[in-house]
Motif scaffolding. Structure first.
Motif, PDB file in Angstrom:
ATOM      1  N   GLU A  52       2.427   1.286  -7.293  1.00  0.00           N
ATOM      2  CA  GLU A  52       1.448   1.601  -6.452  1.00  0.00           C
ATOM      3  C   GLU A  52       0.269   2.471  -7.249  1.00  0.00           C
ATOM      4  O   GLU A  52       0.551   3.505  -7.898  1.00  0.00           O
ATOM      5  CB  GLU A  52       2.104   2.527  -5.173  1.00  0.00           C
ATOM      6  CG  GLU A  52       0.898   2.865  -4.050  1.00  0.00           C
ATOM      7  CD  GLU A  52       1.604   3.678  -2.938  1.00  0.00           C
ATOM      8  OE1 GLU A  52       2.002   2.918  -1.930  1.00  0.00           O
ATOM      9  OE2 GLU A  52       1.933   4.904  -3.182  1.00  0.00           O
TER      10      GLU A  52
ATOM     11  N   SER B 124      -0.193 -10.909  -3.857  1.00  0.00           N
ATOM     12  CA  SER B 124      -0.652 -10.840  -2.287  1.00  0.00           C
ATOM     13  C   SER B 124      -0.001  -9.713  -1.537  1.00  0.00           C
ATOM     14  O   SER B 124       1.160  -9.395  -1.910  1.00  0.00           O
ATOM     15  CB  SER B 124      -0.531 -12.088  -1.386  1.00  0.00           C
ATOM     16  OG  SER B 124       0.601 -12.331  -1.291  1.00  0.00           O
ATOM     17  N   GLU B 125      -0.602  -9.052  -0.647  1.00  0.00           N
ATOM     18  CA  GLU B 125      -0.035  -8.213   0.384  1.00  0.00           C
ATOM     19  C   GLU B 125       1.336  -8.499   1.041  1.00  0.00           C
ATOM     20  O   GLU B 125       2.621  -7.983   1.041  1.00  0.00           O
ATOM     21  CB  GLU B 125      -0.748  -7.422   1.313  1.00  0.00           C
ATOM     22  CG  GLU B 125      -0.365  -6.264   2.117  1.00  0.00           C
ATOM     23  CD  GLU B 125       0.018  -5.046   1.138  1.00  0.00           C
ATOM     24  OE1 GLU B 125       1.091  -4.546   1.488  1.00  0.00           O
ATOM     25  OE2 GLU B 125      -0.595  -4.892   0.270  1.00  0.00           O
ATOM     26  N   SER B 126       1.419  -9.706   1.367  1.00  0.00           N
ATOM     27  CA  SER B 126       2.547 -10.340   1.972  1.00  0.00           C
ATOM     28  C   SER B 126       3.705 -10.684   0.943  1.00  0.00           C
ATOM     29  O   SER B 126       4.962 -10.511   1.040  1.00  0.00           O
ATOM     30  CB  SER B 126       2.225 -11.765   2.404  1.00  0.00           C
ATOM     31  OG  SER B 126       1.771 -12.748   1.465  1.00  0.00           O
TER      32      SER B 126
ATOM     33  N   ILE C 299       3.956  -8.582  -1.744  1.00  0.00           N
ATOM     34  CA  ILE C 299       4.522  -7.114  -1.909  1.00  0.00           C
ATOM     35  C   ILE C 299       5.379  -6.678  -1.003  1.00  0.00           C
ATOM     36  O   ILE C 299       6.650  -6.242  -1.006  1.00  0.00           O
ATOM     37  CB  ILE C 299       3.387  -6.103  -1.985  1.00  0.00           C
ATOM     38  CG1 ILE C 299       2.455  -6.583  -3.041  1.00  0.00           C
ATOM     39  CG2 ILE C 299       3.897  -4.703  -1.628  1.00  0.00           C
ATOM     40  CD1 ILE C 299       2.924  -5.940  -4.413  1.00  0.00           C
ATOM     41  N   GLN C 300       5.213  -7.086   0.472  1.00  0.00           N
ATOM     42  CA  GLN C 300       5.935  -6.796   1.854  1.00  0.00           C
ATOM     43  C   GLN C 300       7.463  -7.429   1.600  1.00  0.00           C
ATOM     44  O   GLN C 300       8.426  -6.755   1.811  1.00  0.00           O
ATOM     45  CB  GLN C 300       5.132  -7.163   3.094  1.00  0.00           C
ATOM     46  CG  GLN C 300       3.990  -6.229   3.205  1.00  0.00           C
ATOM     47  CD  GLN C 300       4.343  -4.742   3.219  1.00  0.00           C
ATOM     48  OE1 GLN C 300       5.361  -4.322   3.810  1.00  0.00           O
ATOM     49  NE2 GLN C 300       3.680  -3.885   2.481  1.00  0.00           N
TER      50      GLN C 300
ATOM     51  N   ARG D 156      -1.737  -2.188  -5.001  1.00  0.00           N
ATOM     52  CA  ARG D 156      -0.305  -2.436  -5.394  1.00  0.00           C
ATOM     53  C   ARG D 156      -0.394  -3.600  -6.150  1.00  0.00           C
ATOM     54  O   ARG D 156      -0.919  -4.571  -5.984  1.00  0.00           O
ATOM     55  CB  ARG D 156       0.543  -2.534  -4.220  1.00  0.00           C
ATOM     56  CG  ARG D 156       0.766  -1.248  -3.477  1.00  0.00           C
ATOM     57  CD  ARG D 156       1.721  -1.260  -2.070  1.00  0.00           C
ATOM     58  NE  ARG D 156       1.766  -0.176  -1.471  1.00  0.00           N
ATOM     59  CZ  ARG D 156       0.861   0.004  -0.264  1.00  0.00           C
ATOM     60  NH1 ARG D 156      -0.025  -0.811   0.056  1.00  0.00           N
ATOM     61  NH2 ARG D 156       0.856   1.267   0.354  1.00  0.00           N
TER      62      ARG D 156
END
Length: 130
Positions: A37, A120-122, A124-125, A54
């Motif tokens: 982060e 992508s944020e997906s 990372i999640q 991130r």
């Protein structure tokens, strides 16, 4: 400031060189995925931070180098595959491509290399849930 918020061990890793849509095994390896982060202090706003992004860092340690010699001037991309243990005890296959070198590509036995992996944020999640 960069903060590692999660480290994920990866087993049975393979590092490939991609040349003209063909994959060539460079090394069998172990790896760690670090979710990093990036933030800036927000002094005027109190003790909080402003999170500006991130990304993942892929740290590979080589167990064995493949005997194939490649002309790296013809390599289009590098690709990594491996298995990460999920919280439910099953393994999930992980595959990364289009990453960039952060350190030297040290393919010698017991060498290591760090890569910057834009995600992508997906993704990372998904990695945070492992």
């Amino acid at each position: 400031m960069e903060t590692i918020i999660k480290t994920i061990p990866v087993n049975d890793g393979r590092l490939y060189a991609v040349c003209n849509s063909n994959r060539y095994l460079l090394a069998k390896c172990e790896a760690e995925i670090q979710i990093i982060e990036v933030s800036n202090p927000a002094g005027a706003l109190g003790k909080g931070r402003i999170i500006v992004g991130r990304h993942d860092s892929l740290l590979i340690t080589y167990k064995h180098r493949d005997v194939r010699e490649l002309d790296f001037s013809k390599v289009d991309n590098l690709e990594f595959t491996g298995n990460a243990l999920r919280q439910d005890g099953r393994y999930e296959s992980i595959r990364f491509g289009n990453f960039r070198l952060e350190t030297d590509l040290d393919l010698a036995e017991n060498g290591s290399t760090e890569f910057y992996v834009p995600c992508s944020e997906s993704m990372i999640q998904k990695l945070r849930r492992l």
